[in-house]
Structure formats: C-alpha cells, structure tokens
Write a protein that holds these residues in place. Structure first.
Motif, PDB file in Angstrom:
ATOM      1  N   ALA A 204     -59.361 -41.661 -10.907  1.00  0.00           N
ATOM      2  CA  ALA A 204     -58.927 -41.906  -9.533  1.00  0.00           C
ATOM      3  C   ALA A 204     -60.165 -42.133  -8.660  1.00  0.00           C
ATOM      4  CB  ALA A 204     -58.149 -40.702  -9.036  1.00  0.00           C
ATOM      5  N   TYR A 443     -40.040 -36.441  -7.687  1.00  0.00           N
ATOM      6  CA  TYR A 443     -40.617 -37.719  -7.263  1.00  0.00           C
ATOM      7  C   TYR A 443     -39.613 -38.492  -6.400  1.00  0.00           C
ATOM      8  CZ  TYR A 443     -44.021 -36.954 -11.035  1.00  0.00           C
ATOM      9  OH  TYR A 443     -44.996 -36.454 -11.844  1.00  0.00           O
ATOM     10  N   LYS A 447     -39.774 -39.459  -2.392  1.00  0.00           N
ATOM     11  CA  LYS A 447     -39.699 -40.854  -1.958  1.00  0.00           C
ATOM     12  C   LYS A 447     -38.606 -40.996  -0.882  1.00  0.00           C
ATOM     13  CE  LYS A 447     -39.860 -45.359  -4.021  1.00  0.00           C
ATOM     14  NZ  LYS A 447     -39.191 -46.153  -5.008  1.00  0.00           N
ATOM     15  N   GLY A 471     -52.148 -38.376  -9.598  1.00  0.00           N
ATOM     16  CA  GLY A 471     -52.076 -39.773  -9.176  1.00  0.00           C
ATOM     17  C   GLY A 471     -50.639 -40.180  -8.919  1.00  0.00           C
ATOM     18  N   ARG A 472     -49.750 -39.802  -9.829  1.00  0.00           N
ATOM     19  CA  ARG A 472     -48.345 -40.182  -9.719  1.00  0.00           C
ATOM     20  C   ARG A 472     -47.722 -39.525  -8.482  1.00  0.00           C
ATOM     21  NH1 ARG A 472     -43.502 -39.393 -13.473  1.00  0.00           N
ATOM     22  NH2 ARG A 472     -42.260 -41.103 -12.693  1.00  0.00           N
ATOM     23  N   THR A 474     -49.194 -38.641  -5.743  1.00  0.00           N
ATOM     24  CA  THR A 474     -49.663 -39.326  -4.524  1.00  0.00           C
ATOM     25  C   THR A 474     -48.897 -40.632  -4.344  1.00  0.00           C
ATOM     26  OG1 THR A 474     -51.801 -38.572  -5.316  1.00  0.00           O
ATOM     27  CG2 THR A 474     -51.809 -39.795  -3.285  1.00  0.00           C
ATOM     28  N   GLU A 475     -48.702 -41.322  -5.446  1.00  0.00           N
ATOM     29  CA  GLU A 475     -47.983 -42.597  -5.400  1.00  0.00           C
ATOM     30  C   GLU A 475     -46.597 -42.439  -4.759  1.00  0.00           C
ATOM     31  OE1 GLU A 475     -46.907 -44.814  -9.114  1.00  0.00           O
ATOM     32  OE2 GLU A 475     -49.103 -44.628  -9.318  1.00  0.00           O
ATOM     33  N   PHE A 476     -45.949 -41.318  -5.033  1.00  0.00           N
ATOM     34  CA  PHE A 476     -44.595 -41.096  -4.517  1.00  0.00           C
ATOM     35  C   PHE A 476     -44.601 -40.440  -3.140  1.00  0.00           C
ATOM     36  CE2 PHE A 476     -43.512 -42.179  -8.753  1.00  0.00           C
ATOM     37  CZ  PHE A 476     -42.201 -42.635  -8.713  1.00  0.00           C
TER      38      PHE A 476
END
Ligand code: ADP
Length: 503
Positions: A204, A443, A447, A471-472, A474-476
């Motif tokens: 990251a 997740y 969202k 990472g995942r 943060t993505e959501f």
C-alpha cells in the motif's frame, strides 16, 4: 580451287588424266568434292556438340554428387540431434539408415509424445494450483475458526484482569494470556507466510508520520519490555521529513516482530529502536532502521540459519519463549518485496543488532500540531455513542464489557443490515464493524452507510488477519481496522484516535 583432299587422292589413283579435263567430269568432281566438304563440316559440328554435352553431363553429375553428400550429412546431423535430445534413449533407426521417411515418422512420434507431455504438465499445473487454492482457503477458514475460540480465551482473560484477581490467580491468568497470544501470533505467521509465498501481497502507499508511528510502536511494547526488566529506548533522527509515503502495516509488522524478539531474548537489558535518515534522494527518502538489544545474542554459526523458516537458534528457546521460527523469514520476504533486506550483527551473550534500510516516497503532507490522540491514556470514553456490529455472542460480550468499562454507550447490531438501519436512525460517534456476518457482511454494510454518511468513523473488526484486509477495508469506506482478539489498549486508542477531533 582444288578438290577435297580425299577426292584429290582418289582421282590421282583411279581417274586417267584424259577424263579429268572433260567438262562433264569436272562438274561431277566438283559436286562430289562439295559433298565431302559438307560432310566434314557436319562432322566438326557434331563433334563440337558432343563435346559440350559431355561437359554438361560432368557438371550435372558433380552437382548431384554434392547434393547427395549434403543430404547424407544432413541425415547424420538429424540423427545426432535426435540422439542429443534424449541421450538416455536408444533410437530405433540404425546407423546406416538414411531413409528420411523413417526419420520423419520418428519425429512425428516424438512430437506426439511432447504434445502429450505438455498436456500432462498443464493438467499437473492446474491440479497444483487447485491444491494451492484449497490450501489457502483451508488456511483462511481454519484461521478464522481457530481465532474465534481464541478470541474468547483472550477476551475472557482480559475481562478477568479487570475483576481484581488474587495474585496467585493473576499469575495463572498471565500464563494463559502469554500462551494464547503466542498461539495467535503463530496462526498469523503461518497465514502471512502462505500469502507471501504465493506472492499475493500488494504494497500500500499511505502517508506515514514516522515519528508518531515509531513512538506508538514503542508505547505498545513498553509494558512487556518493563515486565522483563528491560529499558526500551527510541532514537529518532529529527532530520527525517514529517511525512513519508509507504506501507505502514508491513513496516509495523517488521518492526513489531524485531522488537518482540529483542524483548523476548533480553532480560534486564536495553533495547534500542534506532531510526536514522540515511539520505534524501530525488524521488526517495532512505531511512535506516535498527533494533539493538543487549540480550542473549546469536552464535556466528546460527546467524544465517535463523532466517530460514521454522529455524530457531536454540531449541531450548522454543520451550522457554515460544515462537514459530517464521518471524525472520517473513521479515526477509516483506523487505525483499520492498527491494531491501535484513542484516544482523550479533555476539553470543552480548546482544544483537538487526538492521535494514527502506526507501519511502516523498510526501507533500506537512505535520500539523501534535495530534490529540495521546489523551488515549485517560481510560474514559464518557459520552460516546458507539455502534457495535457483531454477530458472535461472545465477541459482543467482550467488546461491550470493555466499552462499558470506559463509560461509553453501546448499541448492538447483529448483522450488517441492522447496522445500516441503526446508522440511518441515529448519529453514532463511531461504528465498530465486524467483517464476516450473516445476512449482510461488514463491507457491504459500510458501503451502504457511506451512501448517506461519509463522516462517522467506521473501524473494521476482523478475526481473519490476512494482511491485505486493511486495503480492502479502506476501499469499502472504512477508516481503519483492528484485529480480534483486540487488546483493550489497542481498542481504546483506535476509538480515541477517531473520536478525539470532536472533543
Ligand atoms: P521465533 O522468534 O518465532 O522463533 P524468528 O524467525 O523471529 O522466530 O526468530 C528465529 C530465531 O532467531 C529465534 O528463535 C531465536 O533463536 C533467534 N533470534 C531472533 N531474534 C533474536 C534476538 N534479538 N536475540 C537472540 N536471538 C534471536
């Protein structure tokens, strides 16, 4: 003009002179002489033509011979090449066999065999990949399954500590705490090692306030260092820029591991975390890290070995201190992923120094005032309204008790869908969100929440520690992530960190 030489001779020999002068005779003789001469010319032409075709024949013959030689040499080379393909095999065509057809059919046979071999290999590769996937899935599921009861053990232990146990009970609780934490780190190590070996780790890039980062690391290890009579020092080079860009999770993993080892193998000594500026290059900031201890040290013959997986310098150590022997292997793999490596200087009974250099991208971010997060020391979350999203009853009990101990108001949601409804109805100060839940996972829930609320901090609670989870998350739209079983200090400081700005 005279007659043809042969005719001249015949006339002299056979024709009386009185006939020779007669006009009719002379005409006849002239005609015969011309015929002789014509015959001579034709013969010369025929001889010449014969000579030419003889020469051509010779040339064609020589060409044919040369081609034949080339063909023979080619066949010989072909045979040699076929033999060198597989020297262990004897081939069916014999030495003198020059028949190209037999060689071609032999080659066809070989090509068919190769194709079959290729198909077999592809099949074997697919089977291996499936097995590897099954292994990863197994590890991931098992880790989750093992971590859930472990969560219960560590959580109960933490709660019992809060209930003023007797000194004798405290000692037993401590044994239980250390053993369960060891088991946990073992599971995490095995999982991480699997991921690293599969090359599944993606680095990251985040802003890191390096000074704050190592200060936090030191704070997290201080208690354990003190328990072993150790002094944990930090030497930080103030020339290092306030912010740099890198992967804080991997860096934390490397440093945590080295600091834990230093504490583990040192009694009544000093452990120094050294962070120095190496140089600032055009694109990068190079930082030297060293963890130096005054502990038991590592004898020279073991110094390379300990970087191999499952290897420990001394078997007695395993019994006394626990550990998987995977820590340094993982550190090395993590550093290699960042084009670096780990080095060691050590002397038995004197101590060890593990060091490495990392290159961080430069950051545009500048330091603000010292963050207020340090008030995390005050064990109080009074007035905070927290939404705890969790489905496992025991986890709810542990987290709820901890949060109530700090005087927070806790609302529970048993799955992601309930969480979304509750977050719509109430303005919480922070949401603690489990990731794996029935009905709707963490997740998806985050969202959905982010569609109407981008402000409320959402912290992921995860039992499966796979190192790509942050990472995942943060993505959501989650702000941070804490792994279960959490220790109370970590849970407290993460909540304090994300709610302090409102205070
Ligand atoms: P683990 O600590 O889980 O056994 P590591 O890979 O982290 O695995 O370490 C491997 C071995 O290296 C340890 O078991 C120990 O023998 C040795 N070692 C690591 N760090 C130190 C240290 N700071 N001092 C002395 N020995 C160490």
């Amino acid at each position: 003009m005279g007659y043809h030489s042969i005719l001249e001779k015949q006339i002299r020999k056979l024709l009386p002179e009185n006939y020779q002068v007669e006009a009719v005779m002379q005409e006849l003789l002239n005609t015969i002489s011309s015929s002789y001469q014509a015959f001579d010319r034709d013969k010369r032409l025929a001889d010449h033509a014969f000579e030419i075709s003889e020469r051509e024949y010779q040339k064609v013959n020589a060409d044919l011979q040369a081609q034949n030689d080339i063909r023979k040499a080619s066949i010989l080379k072909l045979k040699e090449a076929i033999r060198s393909l597989d020297p262990t095999r004897s081939f069916s065509f014999d030495e003198k066999d020059e028949d190209l057809i037999s060689i071609i059919s032999f080659l066809e046979e070989q090509i068919a065999r190769s194709k079959q071999m290729e198909a077999d290999l592809i099949l074997a590769k697919e089977t291996a990949e499936k097995a590897s996937l099954a292994k990863s899935e197994f590890l991931s599921i098992m880790s989750h399954e093992i971590r859930t009861p472990l969560n219960a053990i560590i959580g109960t232990n933490n709660l019992l500590h809060y209930q003023d146990p007797l000194p004798s009970q405290k000692e037993l609780l401590n044994v239980m705490k250390i053993s369960s934490e060891n088991l946990l780190s073992l599971i995490n190590d095995v999982l991480d090692y699997g991921k690293l070996e599969e090359g599944k780790i993606i680095l990251a890039e985040r802003d890191i306030n390096l000074k704050q980062f190592v200060k936090n690391l030191r704070a997290a290890h201080r208690l354990r260092a003190e328990e072993r009579g150790n002094n944990l020092r930090l030497m930080f080079d103030e020339d290092i820029p306030d912010f740099i860009i890198g992967d804080d999770i991997r860096l934390g993993q490397v440093l945590n591991n080295l600091i834990s080892n230093a504490i583990k193998f040192t009694k009544k000594g000093t452990i120094t975390i050294e962070v120095l500026l190496n140089r600032i290059a055009e694109e990068c900031v190079y930082v030297d890290f060293a963890i130096i201890d005054t502990g038991i040290g590592i004898p020279p013959e073991k110094q390379e070995l300990i970087f191999d997986r499952f290897t420990q310098a001394n078997n007695n150590i395993t019994r006394e201190y626990g550990g998987s022997g995977l820590g340094l292997t993982i550190i090395r793999l993590l550093l290699k992923l960042q084009n670096s490596d780990i080095y060691l200087e050590s002397e038995a009974d004197k101590g060890s120094k593990f060091y490495f250099t990392l290159c961080f991208k430069k950051s545009e971010t500048v330091a603000q005032e010292e963050s207020k997060t340090m008030h995390a020391d005050a064990p109080d979350l009074k007035g905070l309204q927290i939404l705890l999203v969790e489905d496992v009853e025991f986890n709810i009990m542990v987290a709820e008790k901890m949060l109530q101990n700090w005087n927070a108001k806790v609302e529970i949601a048993g799955n992601g869908q309930i969480a979304v409804e509750k977050a719509k109805a109430t303005q919480f100060d922070i949401i603690l969100m489990d990731l794996q839940m029935p009905v709707m996972d963490g997740y998806t829930a985050t969202k959905a929440i982010r569609e109407f609320d981008t402000e409320t901090p959402v912290i992921a609670l995860t039992a499966s520690i796979t190192i790509d989870i942050q990472g995942r998350a943060t993505e959501f739209g989650m702000n941070d992530c804490i792994t279960k079983p959490f220790n109370p200090r970590d849970l407290f400081s993460i909540i304090a960190k994300y709610t302090s700005k409102d205070k």
